[in-house]
Write a protein that holds these residues in place. Structure first.
Motif, mmCIF file in Angstrom:
data_model
loop_
_atom_site.group_PDB
_atom_site.id
_atom_site.type_symbol
_atom_site.label_atom_id
_atom_site.label_comp_id
_atom_site.label_asym_id
_atom_site.label_seq_id
_atom_site.Cartn_x
_atom_site.Cartn_y
_atom_site.Cartn_z
ATOM 1 N N CYS A 25 0.954 -1.091 0.000
ATOM 2 C CA CYS A 25 -0.048 0.178 -0.009
ATOM 3 C C CYS A 25 1.052 1.167 -0.069
ATOM 4 C CB CYS A 25 -0.972 -0.144 1.238
ATOM 5 S SG CYS A 25 -1.928 1.511 1.353
ATOM 6 N N GLU A 27 -0.284 4.083 0.706
ATOM 7 C CA GLU A 27 -0.755 4.924 1.831
ATOM 8 C C GLU A 27 -0.059 4.768 2.998
ATOM 9 O OE1 GLU A 27 -2.897 7.663 1.290
ATOM 10 O OE2 GLU A 27 -3.276 7.383 -0.836
ATOM 11 N N CYS A 28 -0.227 3.464 3.438
ATOM 12 C CA CYS A 28 0.101 3.215 4.871
ATOM 13 C C CYS A 28 1.199 2.194 4.831
ATOM 14 C CB CYS A 28 -0.983 2.473 5.653
ATOM 15 S SG CYS A 28 -1.620 0.968 5.105
ATOM 16 N N GLU A 30 1.375 -1.033 4.250
ATOM 17 C CA GLU A 30 0.642 -2.572 4.629
ATOM 18 C C GLU A 30 1.055 -3.247 3.277
ATOM 19 O OE1 GLU A 30 -0.431 -3.498 7.337
ATOM 20 O OE2 GLU A 30 -1.478 -5.363 6.542
ATOM 21 N N CYS A 41 -5.687 -2.011 -0.003
ATOM 22 C CA CYS A 41 -5.200 -2.344 1.126
ATOM 23 C C CYS A 41 -5.871 -2.764 2.106
ATOM 24 C CB CYS A 41 -4.726 -0.960 1.513
ATOM 25 S SG CYS A 41 -3.718 -1.037 3.093
ATOM 26 N N SER A 43 -5.401 -2.780 5.081
ATOM 27 C CA SER A 43 -5.427 -2.238 6.615
ATOM 28 C C SER A 43 -6.050 -0.799 6.049
ATOM 29 C CB SER A 43 -4.131 -1.760 6.757
ATOM 30 O OG SER A 43 -3.853 -1.150 7.922
ATOM 31 N N CYS A 44 -6.086 -0.062 5.079
ATOM 32 C CA CYS A 44 -6.793 1.151 5.109
ATOM 33 C C CYS A 44 -7.753 1.313 3.886
ATOM 34 C CB CYS A 44 -5.808 2.342 5.162
ATOM 35 S SG CYS A 44 -4.741 2.334 3.601
HETATM 36 ZN ZN LIG Z 1 -3.018 1.091 3.348
#
Ligand SMILES: [Zn+2]
Length: 52
Positions: A25, A27-28, A30, A41, A43-44
């Motif tokens: 990911c 963004e985060c 992951e 993702c 996670s997010c």
């Molecule tokens: Zn993420």
């Protein structure tokens, strides 16, 4: 093949053994696996992911 009385989901279990591609990911950070053409993702839920 030695499981007995498992019900009608034998073929489903086989499908779950198929390996997905790995993604990271953006963004985060992951890392996760997905067999989807549009992975998100784990996670997010971001769609901004990079295939590893
Ligand atoms: Zn993420």
């Amino acid at each position: 093949m030695c499981t007995v009385g498992g019900g009608p989901t034998g073929d489903l279990n086989f499908d779950e053994r198929v390996k997905g591609k790995r993604y990271r990911c953006n963004e985060c950070g992951e890392k996760f696996e997905s067999i989807s053409k549009k992975p998100v993702c784990a996670s997010c839920q971001s769609e901004d992911v990079t295939e590893l």
